[in-house]
Scaffold this motif. Sequence first.
Motif, PDB file in Angstrom:
ATOM      1  N   TYR A   8     -10.332  93.739 -38.639  1.00 32.36           N
ATOM      2  CA  TYR A   8      -9.575  92.635 -39.220  1.00 32.36           C
ATOM      3  C   TYR A   8     -10.033  92.384 -40.656  1.00 32.36           C
ATOM      4  O   TYR A   8     -11.234  92.417 -40.935  1.00 32.36           O
ATOM      5  N   ILE A   9      -9.106  92.096 -41.529  1.00 35.01           N
ATOM      6  CA  ILE A   9      -9.374  91.517 -42.838  1.00 35.01           C
ATOM      7  C   ILE A   9      -8.551  90.241 -42.851  1.00 35.01           C
ATOM      8  O   ILE A   9      -7.344  90.278 -42.616  1.00 35.01           O
ATOM      9  N   TYR A  10      -9.210  89.102 -43.104  1.00 31.48           N
ATOM     10  CA  TYR A  10      -8.515  87.832 -42.919  1.00 31.48           C
ATOM     11  C   TYR A  10      -8.930  86.802 -43.964  1.00 31.48           C
ATOM     12  O   TYR A  10      -9.949  86.956 -44.649  1.00 31.48           O
ATOM     13  N   VAL A  16     -12.431  86.238 -48.425  1.00 36.38           N
ATOM     14  CA  VAL A  16     -12.028  87.322 -47.533  1.00 36.38           C
ATOM     15  C   VAL A  16     -13.050  87.478 -46.414  1.00 36.38           C
ATOM     16  O   VAL A  16     -14.250  87.587 -46.662  1.00 36.38           O
ATOM     17  N   GLY A  17     -12.578  87.456 -45.182  1.00 35.67           N
ATOM     18  CA  GLY A  17     -13.433  87.691 -44.023  1.00 35.67           C
ATOM     19  C   GLY A  17     -13.168  89.071 -43.452  1.00 35.67           C
ATOM     20  O   GLY A  17     -12.050  89.592 -43.543  1.00 35.67           O
ATOM     21  N   ALA A  39      -7.250  87.348 -33.001  1.00 35.68           N
ATOM     22  CA  ALA A  39      -7.410  87.366 -34.464  1.00 35.68           C
ATOM     23  C   ALA A  39      -8.237  86.170 -34.933  1.00 35.68           C
ATOM     24  O   ALA A  39      -8.093  85.066 -34.410  1.00 35.68           O
ATOM     25  N   PRO A  40      -9.111  86.382 -35.909  1.00 38.44           N
ATOM     26  CA  PRO A  40      -9.985  85.308 -36.369  1.00 38.44           C
ATOM     27  C   PRO A  40      -9.302  84.256 -37.247  1.00 38.44           C
ATOM     28  O   PRO A  40      -9.892  83.227 -37.556  1.00 38.44           O
ATOM     29  N   SER A  41      -8.061  84.504 -37.647  1.00 38.04           N
ATOM     30  CA  SER A  41      -7.334  83.585 -38.531  1.00 38.04           C
ATOM     31  C   SER A  41      -5.842  83.824 -38.340  1.00 38.04           C
ATOM     32  O   SER A  41      -5.432  84.862 -37.822  1.00 38.04           O
ATOM     33  N   LYS A  42      -5.033  82.864 -38.793  1.00 42.07           N
ATOM     34  CA  LYS A  42      -3.587  83.097 -38.671  1.00 42.07           C
ATOM     35  C   LYS A  42      -3.080  84.056 -39.750  1.00 42.07           C
ATOM     36  O   LYS A  42      -2.057  84.694 -39.594  1.00 42.07           O
ATOM     37  N   ASP A  43      -3.814  84.168 -40.872  1.00 43.34           N
ATOM     38  CA  ASP A  43      -3.458  85.108 -41.933  1.00 43.34           C
ATOM     39  C   ASP A  43      -4.432  86.279 -41.901  1.00 43.34           C
ATOM     40  O   ASP A  43      -5.604  86.135 -42.253  1.00 43.34           O
TER      41      ASP A  43
END
Length: 89
Positions: A8-10, A16-17, A39-43
């Motif tokens: 994931y890139i979030y 940026v995570g 997913a760790p984020s919605k985006d």
Amino acid sequence: MQVWIVEYIYDDDGSVGIKTAKVRAPDYDTARQFAIGDAPSKDFVMSLHPESEEQFLGTPGIRAREMTGKVVHEVPDPDDDLEEDDDDY
């Protein structure tokens, strides 16, 4: 059941995570649904591929940092030193 690697890139509150996870699922579509739900984020963007013996530890994180423009320092290949030393004999 197969093990799948999720990268994931979030968006992490404006920065940026990067997160790597494993998912157990019988096929790609099922693994993708689990990965989206975790997913760790919605985006976010993600890649999903089957786990393999040929994977190099750290490759997902290195690739993710390159994709986000973060600096990746070159790590010298230890085999390069061995090849150079062989020339001296």
